[in-house]
Design a protein around this motif. Structure first.
Motif, PDB file in Angstrom:
ATOM      1  N   LYS A  54       0.700  -1.099   0.077  1.00 18.79           N
ATOM      2  CA  LYS A  54      -0.033   0.056   0.026  1.00 18.79           C
ATOM      3  C   LYS A  54       0.791   1.271  -0.030  1.00 18.79           C
ATOM      4  O   LYS A  54       1.901   1.184   0.649  1.00 18.79           O
ATOM      5  CB  LYS A  54      -0.776  -0.047   1.142  1.00 18.79           C
ATOM      6  N   LEU A  55       0.630   2.205  -0.960  1.00 22.61           N
ATOM      7  CA  LEU A  55       1.272   3.497  -0.975  1.00 22.61           C
ATOM      8  C   LEU A  55       0.333   4.591  -0.909  1.00 22.61           C
ATOM      9  O   LEU A  55      -0.982   4.624  -1.199  1.00 22.61           O
ATOM     10  CB  LEU A  55       1.876   3.490  -2.542  1.00 22.61           C
ATOM     11  N   LYS A  56       0.717   5.713  -0.376  1.00 24.05           N
ATOM     12  CA  LYS A  56      -0.228   6.819   0.000  1.00 24.05           C
ATOM     13  C   LYS A  56       0.347   7.584  -1.208  1.00 24.05           C
ATOM     14  O   LYS A  56       1.365   7.895  -2.003  1.00 24.05           O
ATOM     15  CB  LYS A  56       0.457   7.641   1.132  1.00 24.05           C
ATOM     16  N   VAL A  57      -0.704   8.518  -1.775  1.00 23.98           N
ATOM     17  CA  VAL A  57      -0.537   9.343  -3.017  1.00 23.98           C
ATOM     18  C   VAL A  57      -0.637  10.914  -2.749  1.00 23.98           C
ATOM     19  O   VAL A  57      -1.574  11.212  -1.842  1.00 23.98           O
ATOM     20  CB  VAL A  57      -1.783   9.044  -4.186  1.00 23.98           C
ATOM     21  N   VAL A  58       0.374  11.735  -2.993  1.00 22.72           N
ATOM     22  CA  VAL A  58       0.280  13.129  -2.518  1.00 22.72           C
ATOM     23  C   VAL A  58       0.213  13.955  -3.645  1.00 22.72           C
ATOM     24  O   VAL A  58       0.597  13.590  -5.011  1.00 22.72           O
ATOM     25  CB  VAL A  58       1.715  13.498  -1.762  1.00 22.72           C
ATOM     26  N   LYS A  88      -5.012  11.738  -9.177  1.00 19.74           N
ATOM     27  CA  LYS A  88      -5.104  12.589 -10.608  1.00 19.74           C
ATOM     28  C   LYS A  88      -3.711  12.235 -11.095  1.00 19.74           C
ATOM     29  O   LYS A  88      -2.773  11.755 -10.322  1.00 19.74           O
ATOM     30  CB  LYS A  88      -5.176  13.954 -10.205  1.00 19.74           C
ATOM     31  N   LYS A  89      -3.552  12.630 -12.410  1.00 19.89           N
ATOM     32  CA  LYS A  89      -2.157  12.079 -13.491  1.00 19.89           C
ATOM     33  C   LYS A  89      -1.181  13.277 -12.705  1.00 19.89           C
ATOM     34  O   LYS A  89      -1.652  14.370 -12.259  1.00 19.89           O
ATOM     35  CB  LYS A  89      -2.670  12.373 -14.708  1.00 19.89           C
ATOM     36  N   ASN A  90      -0.173  12.823 -12.425  1.00 19.91           N
ATOM     37  CA  ASN A  90       1.103  13.460 -12.124  1.00 19.91           C
ATOM     38  C   ASN A  90       1.260  13.611 -10.592  1.00 19.91           C
ATOM     39  O   ASN A  90       2.031  14.154  -9.894  1.00 19.91           O
ATOM     40  CB  ASN A  90       1.342  14.759 -12.768  1.00 19.91           C
ATOM     41  N   TYR A  91       0.333  12.794  -9.577  1.00 18.94           N
ATOM     42  CA  TYR A  91       0.584  12.834  -8.327  1.00 18.94           C
ATOM     43  C   TYR A  91       1.623  12.031  -8.079  1.00 18.94           C
ATOM     44  O   TYR A  91       2.125  11.044  -8.823  1.00 18.94           O
ATOM     45  CB  TYR A  91      -0.671  12.356  -7.705  1.00 18.94           C
ATOM     46  N   ILE A  92       2.044  11.891  -6.805  1.00 16.80           N
ATOM     47  CA  ILE A  92       3.289  10.933  -6.459  1.00 16.80           C
ATOM     48  C   ILE A  92       2.785   9.985  -5.575  1.00 16.80           C
ATOM     49  O   ILE A  92       2.212  10.281  -4.638  1.00 16.80           O
ATOM     50  CB  ILE A  92       4.520  11.906  -5.906  1.00 16.80           C
ATOM     51  N   ALA A  93       3.157   8.807  -5.697  1.00 15.87           N
ATOM     52  CA  ALA A  93       2.880   7.527  -4.860  1.00 15.87           C
ATOM     53  C   ALA A  93       4.023   7.211  -4.093  1.00 15.87           C
ATOM     54  O   ALA A  93       5.318   7.146  -4.520  1.00 15.87           O
ATOM     55  CB  ALA A  93       2.411   6.471  -5.727  1.00 15.87           C
ATOM     56  N   MET A  94       4.056   7.244  -2.859  1.00 14.78           N
ATOM     57  CA  MET A  94       5.180   6.694  -1.804  1.00 14.78           C
ATOM     58  C   MET A  94       5.057   5.828  -0.698  1.00 14.78           C
ATOM     59  O   MET A  94       3.518   5.796  -0.409  1.00 14.78           O
ATOM     60  CB  MET A  94       5.936   7.780  -1.592  1.00 14.78           C
ATOM     61  N   SER A  95       5.626   5.300  -0.110  1.00 13.87           N
ATOM     62  CA  SER A  95       5.659   4.546   1.064  1.00 13.87           C
ATOM     63  C   SER A  95       4.750   5.424   2.464  1.00 13.87           C
ATOM     64  O   SER A  95       5.116   6.728   2.529  1.00 13.87           O
ATOM     65  CB  SER A  95       6.765   4.063   1.582  1.00 13.87           C
ATOM     66  N   PRO A  96       3.621   4.861   3.001  1.00 18.23           N
ATOM     67  CA  PRO A  96       3.001   5.775   3.818  1.00 18.23           C
ATOM     68  C   PRO A  96       3.638   5.669   5.402  1.00 18.23           C
ATOM     69  O   PRO A  96       3.291   6.359   6.222  1.00 18.23           O
ATOM     70  CB  PRO A  96       1.750   4.913   4.062  1.00 18.23           C
ATOM     71  N   LYS A  97       4.992   5.294   5.543  1.00 21.89           N
ATOM     72  CA  LYS A  97       5.680   5.253   6.739  1.00 21.89           C
ATOM     73  C   LYS A  97       5.980   6.664   7.329  1.00 21.89           C
ATOM     74  O   LYS A  97       6.405   7.357   6.386  1.00 21.89           O
ATOM     75  CB  LYS A  97       7.072   4.492   6.572  1.00 21.89           C
ATOM     76  N   GLY A  98       5.763   6.740   8.515  1.00 18.75           N
ATOM     77  CA  GLY A  98       6.115   7.911   9.209  1.00 18.75           C
ATOM     78  C   GLY A  98       5.291   9.288   8.742  1.00 18.75           C
ATOM     79  O   GLY A  98       5.407  10.431   9.196  1.00 18.75           O
ATOM     80  N   GLY A  99       4.138   8.989   7.982  1.00 19.93           N
ATOM     81  CA  GLY A  99       3.298   9.993   7.559  1.00 19.93           C
ATOM     82  C   GLY A  99       2.006  10.133   8.046  1.00 19.93           C
ATOM     83  O   GLY A  99       1.462   9.221   8.910  1.00 19.93           O
ATOM     84  N   LYS A 100       1.132  10.986   7.744  1.00 21.36           N
ATOM     85  CA  LYS A 100      -0.064  10.903   8.045  1.00 21.36           C
ATOM     86  C   LYS A 100      -1.270  10.543   6.908  1.00 21.36           C
ATOM     87  O   LYS A 100      -2.253  10.990   6.916  1.00 21.36           O
ATOM     88  CB  LYS A 100      -0.780  12.332   8.736  1.00 21.36           C
ATOM     89  N   GLY A 101      -0.594   9.826   6.330  1.00 24.67           N
ATOM     90  CA  GLY A 101      -1.206   9.503   4.928  1.00 24.67           C
ATOM     91  C   GLY A 101      -2.652   8.570   5.123  1.00 24.67           C
ATOM     92  O   GLY A 101      -3.613   8.839   4.437  1.00 24.67           O
TER      93      GLY A 101
END
Length: 299
Positions: A54-58, A88-101
């Motif tokens: 699972k990834l969060k998208v920012v 949406k297109k061009n959003y960034i997906a990354m690991s949710p560790k340490g965030g408030k995703g």
């Protein structure tokens, strides 16, 4: 000694470089279709990504917008499904560790709901095709010219129809309906002018097979869709009897209708309620119109 210091500094920079990069272990959203998401990933990232991760998208402001789950990784592309929020297109997906995703999508959903309610959500999700049944009552008024006297006749009638609606856009719809429409009225002449000059009772009773073609414009498609529209109708008499009119003159009748209504939502179905005002083209001897209220159930 200087060479040792240089080597130490170089190794130290290699350790800090991934930590300093804001997009480390990140993937870029290339395409979104429904709940399916296509990501562009680096070679290193493709090796570390696993199915089910699972990834969060920012967004561009680094604000978490969604949570996605990886379903397949192939070379520099990764396939995922949307679990929460919006992508949406061009959003960034990354690991949710340490965030408030995990909490941000909930907040975003609440904000979206408030915004949709504020705008009344004219572009809300709607079905392309709808079908259902309806029933209603009409108050018929007729003015019949009997030569020496004009008799006013009125009646309350019942109708039941099936209908099909095609929603061309959030605002514009086309609809067709067919069914039974009652058309009966009673009036009294001052002298024996009805039923071959043998009675003062001027009665008409017609059962029509009615076909209507509607055009509707939705002023709102939100929680309480509201529309205005117009229709043309063709009524074919199934049965007919009259002491005020010549029965051989009762045939195919066309009407012009204007209407307005609302639709009460019940899950995936709706309960439409609307008013109609219909006018029959006047002849030399008869003028007629009716006001109707109808309700139905749309699947």
């Amino acid at each position: 000694m200087k060479c040792l210091n240089f080597v130490t500094l170089f190794l130290f920079s290699l350790v800090l470089l991934p930590l300093a990069s804001p997009t480390a272990n990140a993937a870029t959203v290339m395409l979104v279709k429904g709940k399916k998401v296509l990501l562009k990933v680096s070679r290193d990232e493709s090796r570390s990504l696993k199915r089910g991760a699972k990834l969060k998208v920012v967004d561009e402001n680094k604000k978490t917008r969604a949570i996605i789950m990886i379903t397949k990784v192939k070379g520099s592309k990764a396939f995922a499904v949307l679990k929460k929020g919006r992508v949406k297109k061009n959003y960034i997906a990354m690991s949710p560790k340490g965030g408030k995703g995990k909490s941000a999508p909930k907040n975003q959903n609440l904000a979206n709901k408030r915004e949709n309610n504020k705008k009344d959500n004219a572009d809300a999700i709607f079905k392309k095709w709808e079908y259902g049944v309806s029933a209603g009552f009409n108050l018929l008024t007729m003015n019949i010219d009997l030569g020496t006297e004009v008799v006013s006749a009125t009646g309350t009638n019942f109708s039941v129809k099936g209908h099909l609606q095609y929603n061309m856009s959030p605002r514009i719809s086309l609809a067709a309906s067919m069914g039974y429409e009652g058309f009966s009225s009673s009036g009294t002449a001052s002298t024996n002018l009805c039923d071959d000059n043998s009675s003062t009772a001027c009665d008409t009773s017609i059962a029509y097979l009615a076909t209507e073609l509607w055009g509707k414009f939705y002023l709102s498609r939100g929680r309480l869709p509201f529309w205005i529209g117009g229709a043309g109708a063709f009524n074919f008499p199934l049965t007919k009897s009259s002491t005020a009119l010549q029965e051989e003159d009762i045939g195919l009748t066309n009407l012009y209708i204007v209407g307005s209504g609302v639709e009460l939502k019940m899950g995936n179905s709706t309960i439409p309620v609307w008013f109609e005002y219909a006018i029959l083209p006047a002849t030399e001897t008869v003028e007629a119109n009716y006001l109707s209220i109808k309700a139905g159930y749309n699947f």
